[in-house]
Scaffold this active site. Structure first.
Site, PDB file in Angstrom:
ATOM      1  N   ASP A 144     -33.794 -13.583   6.591  1.00 41.17           N
ATOM      2  CA  ASP A 144     -32.801 -12.342   6.445  1.00 41.17           C
ATOM      3  C   ASP A 144     -31.735 -12.290   7.313  1.00 41.17           C
ATOM      4  O   ASP A 144     -30.447 -11.917   7.045  1.00 41.17           O
ATOM      5  CB  ASP A 144     -33.672 -11.134   7.035  1.00 41.17           C
ATOM      6  CG  ASP A 144     -34.370 -11.378   8.170  1.00 41.17           C
ATOM      7  OD1 ASP A 144     -34.490 -12.387   8.370  1.00 41.17           O
ATOM      8  OD2 ASP A 144     -34.605 -10.010   8.781  1.00 41.17           O
ATOM      9  N   HIS A 176     -34.286 -18.227  11.881  1.00 43.38           N
ATOM     10  CA  HIS A 176     -33.769 -17.755  10.887  1.00 43.38           C
ATOM     11  C   HIS A 176     -33.579 -15.927  10.877  1.00 43.38           C
ATOM     12  O   HIS A 176     -32.764 -15.466   9.991  1.00 43.38           O
ATOM     13  CB  HIS A 176     -34.150 -18.010   9.266  1.00 43.38           C
ATOM     14  CG  HIS A 176     -35.554 -17.759   9.105  1.00 43.38           C
ATOM     15  ND1 HIS A 176     -36.134 -18.013   7.808  1.00 43.38           N
ATOM     16  CD2 HIS A 176     -36.444 -17.533   9.934  1.00 43.38           C
ATOM     17  CE1 HIS A 176     -37.366 -17.624   8.035  1.00 43.38           C
ATOM     18  NE2 HIS A 176     -37.664 -17.199   9.230  1.00 43.38           N
ATOM     19  N   HIS A 177     -34.263 -15.655  11.701  1.00 42.34           N
ATOM     20  CA  HIS A 177     -34.370 -14.086  11.736  1.00 42.34           C
ATOM     21  C   HIS A 177     -33.286 -13.309  12.568  1.00 42.34           C
ATOM     22  O   HIS A 177     -33.025 -11.983  12.473  1.00 42.34           O
ATOM     23  CB  HIS A 177     -35.896 -13.553  12.068  1.00 42.34           C
ATOM     24  CG  HIS A 177     -36.962 -13.994  11.174  1.00 42.34           C
ATOM     25  ND1 HIS A 177     -36.647 -13.465   9.873  1.00 42.34           N
ATOM     26  CD2 HIS A 177     -38.049 -14.579  11.218  1.00 42.34           C
ATOM     27  CE1 HIS A 177     -38.026 -13.832   9.236  1.00 42.34           C
ATOM     28  NE2 HIS A 177     -38.637 -14.378  10.110  1.00 42.34           N
ATOM     29  N   ALA A 178     -33.002 -14.000  13.802  1.00 37.58           N
ATOM     30  CA  ALA A 178     -32.126 -13.569  14.538  1.00 37.58           C
ATOM     31  C   ALA A 178     -30.995 -12.953  14.008  1.00 37.58           C
ATOM     32  O   ALA A 178     -30.144 -13.669  13.017  1.00 37.58           O
ATOM     33  CB  ALA A 178     -31.850 -14.497  15.743  1.00 37.58           C
TER      34      ALA A 178
END
Length: 474
Positions: free
Chosen positions: A261, A219-221
């Site tokens: 994010d 989920h951060h990429a």
């Protein structure tokens, strides 16, 4: 009727464990425990050899970024990463178990079907046939590259020749997101596993589908930058594909300790995609985003939390905020990121959620929205033994409630504190925890932790007011 789909195999788990933060064991321990408890028997379909193409990655990420990640010379054992013994540790554990166990029927049941080297993993990867995929590499060119690496014998020079320091800095391919051996294969397999679920998800279908990929949830990429052990955002790619396939309203729900994010940023202006993330929000804690800075939109909900979060507090968040918010969005499908780094016993030691508690919250959401198609993805979790238990128990609870193949009243994993991890090829990995399934939740055990909870009860009302979720009397 509900159909259960899972992307999982011994091969997939070995590829997933190429990711450095998995410590070469997180996914394999999970897969082997799922198999040991016989849970795969209760799925309607198992995706065993997933693989996506480079063009599919370009549906969200720009070509200049993907070209670097997918450089063919990274599909080798890189010189600074050539310790095959470390990578192969679990294989030795499995074969030691096989060679010393006296129960031949049990040994035969857990046939050890693993690749003994990363080169062997890649050979199988190249054998996967699909006309939409990239062409196979040239064996002669591969040999030449191996020889070149051997002659150079200097890792930093090799990587610098392929990707400049400026490029690595631009795309954040350093620090917690280094270039590692067989990075392109890892990306195509783990992202392919998530994307392969999409063909089972049909909008407006009379049948419900629950899909699982415990190796997904990166989920951060962001669009053109790696972050937090995440290189390709498989969640964004999946949601985009679901939209193309006809889903009009989708909710993304993130239970990870860290703010989701990358997914939030990708859909921050969308009225069709609702993003909900509950996460630790404290000064200096990665990624540093996810406060109550937005204007209270119900399509973008951040729930910033403090150290020491408990099951009881999470239950109230799900009941008073998450379920009402999803209900107002009228989602047709829910994608859940089920990170386990908020569990008591995780190396972060920030929250004190239990496996049973977090699982119950996820099951409650699935049960409340019975008309929604469901996707369950993995995420954070840095105690591999703990994560393997969590995903196995969560899978069991999904099977127990929704599988049409499970015999009535059959119990596979007991909630009793005396429950032991079932015998299987990696059982000795749990020896220091006395083989107890619930050791992190048993009060008085050496693994049980009690943290001070800094989350104030009044904060829930503040969140509700911020997002307009109060009733008329509130």
């Amino acid at each position: 009727m509900t159909k259960l789909i899972i992307a999982a195999s011994s091969w997939q788990s070995q590829v997933a464990d190429l990711l450095p933060c998995n410590n070469y064991k997180k996914s394999q321990l999970t897969y082997s425990l799922l198999r040991a408890y016989g849970l795969f028997e209760y799925f309607d379909y198992i995706i065993e050899l997933p693989k996506c193409s480079k063009p599919e990655l370009l549906d969200f990420h720009p070509r200049e970024y993907v070209d670097v990640l997918m450089h063919p010379d990274f599909n080798f054992v890189l010189p600074y990463d050539n310790d095959e013994a470390t990578w192969n540790h679990l294989n030795h554990v499995a074969f030691d178990w096989k060679n010393t166990h006296t129960d031949e029927q049990l040994v035969e049941k857990f046939e050890i079907n693993v690749c003994q080297s990363r080169d062997k993993l890649f050979e199988l990867f190249e054998e996967l046939s699909d006309s939409t995929l990239e062409p196979k590499s040239n064996p002669k060119k591969r040999l030449a590259s191996d020889l070149l690496l051997e002659e150079q014998n200097v890792a930093s020079d090799r990587i610098t020749d392929l990707v400049s320091a400026e490029t690595r800095q631009l795309f954040n391919l350093e620090g917690d997101c280094p270039i590692f051996s067989y990075l392109p294969m890892y990306l195509q397999v783990t992202t392919g596993a998530t994307l392969s679920l999409s063909k089972f998800l049909v909008p407006n279908s009379k049948d419900r589908t629950i899909c699982i990929n415990w190796d997904g949830g990166r989920h951060h990429a962001s669009k053109k930058k790696a972050s937090g052990f995440c290189y390709i955002n498989d969640i964004v790619l999946l949601i985009q594909r679901m939209r193309k396939n006809g889903f009009k309203k989708i909710t993304y729900l993130d239970f990870d300790l860290h703010h989701g994010d990358g997914v939030e940023k990708a859909f921050q202006f969308s009225k069709s995609i609702q993003t909900i993330s509950l996460h630790l929000f404290e000064t200096g804690f990665f990624p540093g985003t996810g406060g109550l800075s937005n204007k209270g939109s119900r399509d973008l909900i951040d729930i910033p939390l403090s150290h020491g979060l408990t099951d009881d507090y999470l239950f109230e968040l799900v009941k008073q905020i998450i379920i009402p918010a999803i209900d107002l969005h009228a989602a047709e499908a829910i994608v859940l990121q089920c990170g386990g780094d908020g569990l008591s016993g995780d190396k972060f030691n920030e929250w004190q959620l239990t496996i049973k508690g977090l699982t119950q919250c996820i099951i409650d959401v699935i049960g409340k929205f019975s008309d929604c198609q469901i996707v369950l993805l993995g995420g954070g979790g840095y105690n591999e033994l703990l994560v393997s238990r969590f995903y196995t128990y969560l899978t069991w609870k999904v099977v127990q409630k929704y599988s049409t193949l499970l015999e009535e009243n059959k119990s596979i994993i007991s909630d009793d504190d005396t429950e032991l991890v079932v015998e299987h090829e990696y059982i000795e990995m749990y020896a220091n925890e006395h083989y107890k399934f619930w050791i992190y939740e048993i009060e008085g055990s050496s693994k049980h932790r009690i943290l001070k909870d800094y989350n104030e009860p009044g904060s829930i009302e503040r969140f509700k007011r911020h997002y307009g979720l109060c009733n008329e009397d509130g």
